[in-house]
Design an enzyme around this catalytic site. Structure first.
Site, PDB file in Angstrom:
ATOM      1  N   ASP A   1       0.934  -1.210  -0.040  1.00  0.00           N
ATOM      2  CA  ASP A   1      -0.043   0.063  -0.197  1.00  0.00           C
ATOM      3  C   ASP A   1       0.854   1.160  -0.029  1.00  0.00           C
ATOM      4  O   ASP A   1       0.247   2.486   0.257  1.00  0.00           O
ATOM      5  CB  ASP A   1      -1.003  -0.093   1.069  1.00  0.00           C
ATOM      6  CG  ASP A   1      -0.726   0.207   2.559  1.00  0.00           C
ATOM      7  OD1 ASP A   1       0.908  -0.131   2.728  1.00  0.00           O
ATOM      8  OD2 ASP A   1      -1.002   0.025   3.564  1.00  0.00           O
ATOM      9  N   SER A   2       2.188   1.097  -0.060  1.00  0.00           N
ATOM     10  CA  SER A   2       3.344   2.048  -0.195  1.00  0.00           C
ATOM     11  C   SER A   2       2.913   2.726  -1.572  1.00  0.00           C
ATOM     12  O   SER A   2       3.545   3.649  -2.036  1.00  0.00           O
ATOM     13  CB  SER A   2       4.641   1.817  -0.093  1.00  0.00           C
ATOM     14  OG  SER A   2       4.719   0.464  -0.576  1.00  0.00           O
TER      15      SER A   2
ATOM     16  N   ASP B   1      -0.958  -5.915  -0.098  1.00  0.00           N
ATOM     17  CA  ASP B   1      -1.270  -5.468   1.194  1.00  0.00           C
ATOM     18  C   ASP B   1      -2.883  -5.246   1.043  1.00  0.00           C
ATOM     19  O   ASP B   1      -3.633  -4.658   0.210  1.00  0.00           O
ATOM     20  CB  ASP B   1      -0.771  -4.164   1.107  1.00  0.00           C
ATOM     21  CG  ASP B   1       0.374  -4.167   2.065  1.00  0.00           C
ATOM     22  OD1 ASP B   1       0.422  -4.872   3.025  1.00  0.00           O
ATOM     23  OD2 ASP B   1       1.431  -3.089   2.002  1.00  0.00           O
TER      24      ASP B   1
ATOM     25  N   GLU C   1      -1.271  -5.732   8.481  1.00  0.00           N
ATOM     26  CA  GLU C   1      -0.857  -4.998   9.235  1.00  0.00           C
ATOM     27  C   GLU C   1      -1.178  -5.044  10.815  1.00  0.00           C
ATOM     28  O   GLU C   1      -2.521  -5.055  10.710  1.00  0.00           O
ATOM     29  CB  GLU C   1      -0.646  -3.589   8.915  1.00  0.00           C
ATOM     30  CG  GLU C   1       0.292  -3.066   7.768  1.00  0.00           C
ATOM     31  CD  GLU C   1       0.483  -1.727   7.577  1.00  0.00           C
ATOM     32  OE1 GLU C   1       0.355  -0.968   8.505  1.00  0.00           O
ATOM     33  OE2 GLU C   1       1.119  -1.185   6.477  1.00  0.00           O
TER      34      GLU C   1
ATOM     35  N   GLU D   1       9.086  -4.299  10.484  1.00  0.00           N
ATOM     36  CA  GLU D   1       9.707  -3.223  10.007  1.00  0.00           C
ATOM     37  C   GLU D   1      10.079  -2.228  10.933  1.00  0.00           C
ATOM     38  O   GLU D   1       9.332  -2.158  12.207  1.00  0.00           O
ATOM     39  CB  GLU D   1       8.547  -2.622   9.124  1.00  0.00           C
ATOM     40  CG  GLU D   1       8.681  -1.199   8.935  1.00  0.00           C
ATOM     41  CD  GLU D   1       7.728  -0.600   7.609  1.00  0.00           C
ATOM     42  OE1 GLU D   1       6.878  -1.478   7.114  1.00  0.00           O
ATOM     43  OE2 GLU D   1       8.202   0.385   7.176  1.00  0.00           O
TER      44      GLU D   1
HETATM   45  O1  KIV Z   1       3.755  -0.852   1.777  1.00  0.00           O
HETATM   46  C1  KIV Z   1       4.855  -1.590   1.474  1.00  0.00           C
HETATM   47  O2  KIV Z   1       5.354  -1.316   0.586  1.00  0.00           O
HETATM   48  C2  KIV Z   1       5.167  -2.315   2.671  1.00  0.00           C
HETATM   49  C3  KIV Z   1       6.714  -2.675   2.846  1.00  0.00           C
HETATM   50  C4  KIV Z   1       7.385  -1.598   3.381  1.00  0.00           C
HETATM   51  C5  KIV Z   1       7.050  -3.869   3.881  1.00  0.00           C
HETATM   52  O3  KIV Z   1       4.469  -2.874   3.601  1.00  0.00           O
END
Ligand code: KIV
Length: 273
Positions: free
Chosen positions: A53-54, A92, A124, A191
């Protein structure tokens, strides 16, 4: 009868990562959000692709991961799945999809797998997420956990700093990791936690840990693709290693193109019909 065989790369699955943990083979995971990048990282031999979700930050320019929607995550996951022949694609679950009732969480996870072709989801959070995680795993959907810095909780955590420095939080993280394993997760992202704690968690678990800013004692590592390619110039956390300087490469290539267009040097005769 033909003896020719087609060399089809063997798809990475949850069994592959379980075997890698048992054999002490490190697991390489990276994020991707689009088809072109997915084909390139897959060709390089990456084991796991995370449609993180980044994407909210990297693709859409948001300050946090909170605004990205389930539909947008599914779109990114569809693009990545089309480009990944060997790597396992994990998606995610976006903010809000796992915090309510278990059925809503299950329906969101089912949509992700059904509509994108990805193989697993990542969630998460620890103990409070266990009922949703169990429901999703019960429906045959592999789940990866995510502990330590959980960016979806940034408003509660008060920032993106190192987590679990204090004993109480470190103990809770170890407890959460064991609960995630017991609930059936096939792996856990750790993380931004102290390297010693990540090593202890990795040793305590039979499922693999994938670290980001969690030291070398994890069973694998993950980085955000654009960060490790040096495309995000302002972002230089201690844990990040950049393997290219694509921001420079891209701006200078586009700069050369602009001057060729302006000077009339492009296209040449050989580039014309
Ligand atoms: O959303 C993401 O990119 C992540 C990674 C940094 C583990 O959760």
């Amino acid at each position: 009868m033909s003896t020719n065989t087609i060399d089809i790369p063997k798809k990475v699955t949850t069994s592959t990562v379980a075997r890698m943990k048992r054999d002490g083979e490190k697991i390489a995971m990276i994020t991707a959000y689009d088809y072109t990048m997915a084909t390139l990282v897959d060709k390089a031999g990456i084991d796991l692709i995370l449609v993180g979700d980044s994407a909210a930050n990297v693709m859409a320019g948001h300050a946090t991961t909170l605004p990205i929607t389930l539909d947008q995550m599914i779109y990114h996951a569809q693009c990545v799945s089309r480009g990944a022949s060997r790597a396992m694609v994990i998606v995610d679950m976006p903010f809000g999809t796992c915090d309510g009732d278990e059925l809503t969480a299950l329906h969101s996870a089912v949509r992700i797998l059904k509509e994108s072709g990805a193989a697993a989801v990542k969630i998460e959070g620890g103990e409070p997420m266990i009922p949703s995680i169990k429901k999703i795993i019960g429906a045959g959907i592999p789940v990866m956990g995510h502990l330590g810095l959980t960016p979806q909780a940034v408003n509660q955590l008060g920032g993106y700093g190192l987590r679990a420095k204090a004993k109480e939080e470190a103990d809770q993280l170890m407890k959460d990791a064991l609960l995630l394993q017991e609930a059936g997760c096939f792996g856990v992202v750790l993380e931004k936690v102290p390297a010693q704690l990540a090593k202890e968690v990795s040793e305590a678990l039979t499922i693999p840990t994938i670290g980001i800013g969690a030291g070398n004692g994890c069973d694998g590592q993950v980085l955000v693709l654009q960060d490790m390619l040096g495309m995000n110039e302002g972002f230089k956390p201690k844990f990040l290693r950049t393997y290219a300087s694509l921001a420079d490469t891209i701006t200078s290539a586009v700069g050369n193109y602009i001057s060729d267009v302006r000077s009339g040097n492009f296209p040449s005769e050989t580039e014309s019909y």
